[in-house]
Design a protein around this motif. Structure first.
Motif, PDB file in Angstrom:
ATOM      1  N   VAL A 267       4.774  -2.124  -6.336  1.00 61.60           N
ATOM      2  CA  VAL A 267       3.726  -1.322  -6.916  1.00 61.60           C
ATOM      3  C   VAL A 267       2.580  -1.615  -6.007  1.00 61.60           C
ATOM      4  O   VAL A 267       2.211  -2.223  -4.985  1.00 61.60           O
ATOM      5  CB  VAL A 267       3.225  -2.116  -8.399  1.00 61.60           C
ATOM      6  N   ASP A 268       1.624  -0.604  -6.428  1.00 55.58           N
ATOM      7  CA  ASP A 268       0.241  -0.482  -5.756  1.00 55.58           C
ATOM      8  C   ASP A 268      -0.569  -0.212  -6.770  1.00 55.58           C
ATOM      9  O   ASP A 268      -0.659   1.002  -7.433  1.00 55.58           O
ATOM     10  CB  ASP A 268       0.338   0.932  -4.877  1.00 55.58           C
TER      11      ASP A 268
ATOM     12  N   GLY B 156       7.740   5.807   3.530  1.00 54.81           N
ATOM     13  CA  GLY B 156       8.302   6.897   2.917  1.00 54.81           C
ATOM     14  C   GLY B 156       7.450   7.575   1.713  1.00 54.81           C
ATOM     15  O   GLY B 156       6.879   8.535   1.327  1.00 54.81           O
ATOM     16  N   THR B 157       7.134   6.587   0.834  1.00 56.76           N
ATOM     17  CA  THR B 157       6.204   6.763  -0.310  1.00 56.76           C
ATOM     18  C   THR B 157       4.958   7.119   0.003  1.00 56.76           C
ATOM     19  O   THR B 157       4.145   7.981  -0.613  1.00 56.76           O
ATOM     20  CB  THR B 157       6.060   5.423  -1.231  1.00 56.76           C
ATOM     21  N   ARG B 158       4.210   6.583   1.044  1.00 56.54           N
ATOM     22  CA  ARG B 158       3.058   6.955   1.721  1.00 56.54           C
ATOM     23  C   ARG B 158       2.928   8.629   1.935  1.00 56.54           C
ATOM     24  O   ARG B 158       2.266   9.229   1.592  1.00 56.54           O
ATOM     25  CB  ARG B 158       2.544   6.115   2.595  1.00 56.54           C
ATOM     26  N   LEU B 159       4.243   8.973   2.668  1.00 59.64           N
ATOM     27  CA  LEU B 159       4.138  10.350   3.210  1.00 59.64           C
ATOM     28  C   LEU B 159       4.320  11.137   1.875  1.00 59.64           C
ATOM     29  O   LEU B 159       3.924  12.317   1.876  1.00 59.64           O
ATOM     30  CB  LEU B 159       5.108  10.706   4.202  1.00 59.64           C
TER      31      LEU B 159
ATOM     32  N   GLN C 186       0.760  -1.165   0.063  1.00 54.05           N
ATOM     33  CA  GLN C 186      -0.081   0.101  -0.019  1.00 54.05           C
ATOM     34  C   GLN C 186       0.852   1.294  -0.031  1.00 54.05           C
ATOM     35  O   GLN C 186       1.205   1.865   1.100  1.00 54.05           O
ATOM     36  CB  GLN C 186      -0.841   0.121   1.112  1.00 54.05           C
ATOM     37  N   LEU C 187       1.472   1.581  -1.187  1.00 51.89           N
ATOM     38  CA  LEU C 187       2.265   2.654  -1.408  1.00 51.89           C
ATOM     39  C   LEU C 187       1.561   4.013  -1.097  1.00 51.89           C
ATOM     40  O   LEU C 187       2.075   4.994  -0.874  1.00 51.89           O
ATOM     41  CB  LEU C 187       3.002   2.800  -2.694  1.00 51.89           C
TER      42      LEU C 187
END
Length: 312
Positions: free
Chosen positions: A240-241, A117-120, A26-27
């Motif tokens: 990937v997401d 980090g990708t989520r933020l 879950q990116l």
């Protein structure tokens, strides 16, 4: 973009193998995620690239590349919007970070790199642009290097001679074949170039186009061993997401996307020094670019703003 190119090698074979090798996470932050993705409609994807994302050092966790990929409905053209790594933004709180003003590539670091980090970073972009994404990919360029080598290298055209600050390699002007290490070294350079980081953004966009073009030229369909090697390398370099959409549906939606239908877009902005720190600041909030992406009017915006658009 790479998935679209590899589709020519055999859709079902590719997706079956890729489904088994790719890492899924879950990116996207909930605030940055499209509620429902329609593969037949306009699509927006977040691509984050770094060759140090698995590093244990916090100093090595800044994202090298941030791209918004906009595909208008029909899947016959795509716009690669490069977000300047030094763009001054408000980063929301998350994963132990209290929030604050910083360069946008620091959002990946403050989130801890990798998936958090990708989520933020996605939350930061959503707050800045109002864009909700249909999916995301985290690219480990050290693994992507293997993909380029397995494809036999890519053809890159160098406009201005540049010496690598990482390897001391000199890239002379002219079109030339580059292996994975050379290509990734070249597209990471931003010093001693007329446009600085803006030239680096264009070179990264050109590399994605070159990979897509090289994939369409390579007879992977008739070489199952090479096909398997490429797919494994792709799977090893991507997290990937897909926002719940099966991979096969995405490949089908992008199957008609040719390499010459890519457009590179730079975000209207300019460098500015603030408190002795070099940043990039938006011109008039991005000069309507983000509103065009949200309203699916990017082709019209590109025609009205040729200064910021490059045919790759």
């Amino acid at each position: 973009m790479l998935l679209a190119g590899l589709a020519v090698a055999g859709l079902r074979t590719l997706t079956d193998r890729y489904e088994r090798s790719v890492v899924r996470e879950q990116l996207l932050d909930p605030s940055a995620r499209q509620k429902r993705t329609d593969p037949d409609g306009p699509l927006n994807y977040l691509l984050v690239g770094t060759d140090r994302w698995q590093s244990g050092s916090a100093a090595d966790r800044r994202s090298d590349t941030i791209l918004i990929v906009h595909v208008p409905a029909g899947g016959r053209e795509a716009y690669l919007v490069s977000v300047p790594r030094d763009l001054l933004v408000a980063i929301p709180a998350g994963n132990g970070y209290g929030g604050g003003q910083d360069k946008i590539n620091a959002a990946y670091e403050h989130g801890g790199g990798g998936q958090p980090g990708t989520r933020l970073l996605s939350a930061t972009l959503a707050r800045l642009t109002g864009i909700r994404f249909d999916g995301a990919a985290l690219i480990d360029f050290s693994g992507f290097r293997k993909v380029i080598d397995l494809l036999g290298g890519v053809r890159m055209c160098v406009d201005t001679e540049v010496r690598s600050i990482h390897t001391d390699r000199v890239f002379p002007p002219g079109c030339q074949q580059m292996d994975g290490g050379e290509a990734l070294d070249y597209v990471r350079q931003r010093y001693d170039l007329p446009g600085g980081d803006y030239d680096r953004q264009t070179h990264q966009q050109q590399l994605l186009r070159a990979v897509l073009e090289r994939t369409s030229e390579t007879s992977l369909r008739t070489n199952p061993v090479k096909l398997d090697q490429v797919i494994r390398a792709v799977g090893g370099s991507l997290t990937v997401d897909t926002n719940g959409v099966p991979l096969e549906e995405l490949v089908l939606a992008l199957r008609d996307l040719p390499a010459d239908a890519l457009r590179g877009v730079q975000v209207p902005s300019h460098p500015q020094t603030i408190d002795q720190v070099s940043y990039v600041v938006l011109d008039n909030g991005g000069n309507g670019l983000f509103e065009a992406v949200r309203g699916t009017r990017v082709p019209d915006w590109a025609r009205a703003n040729p200064r910021w658009v490059t045919r790759l």
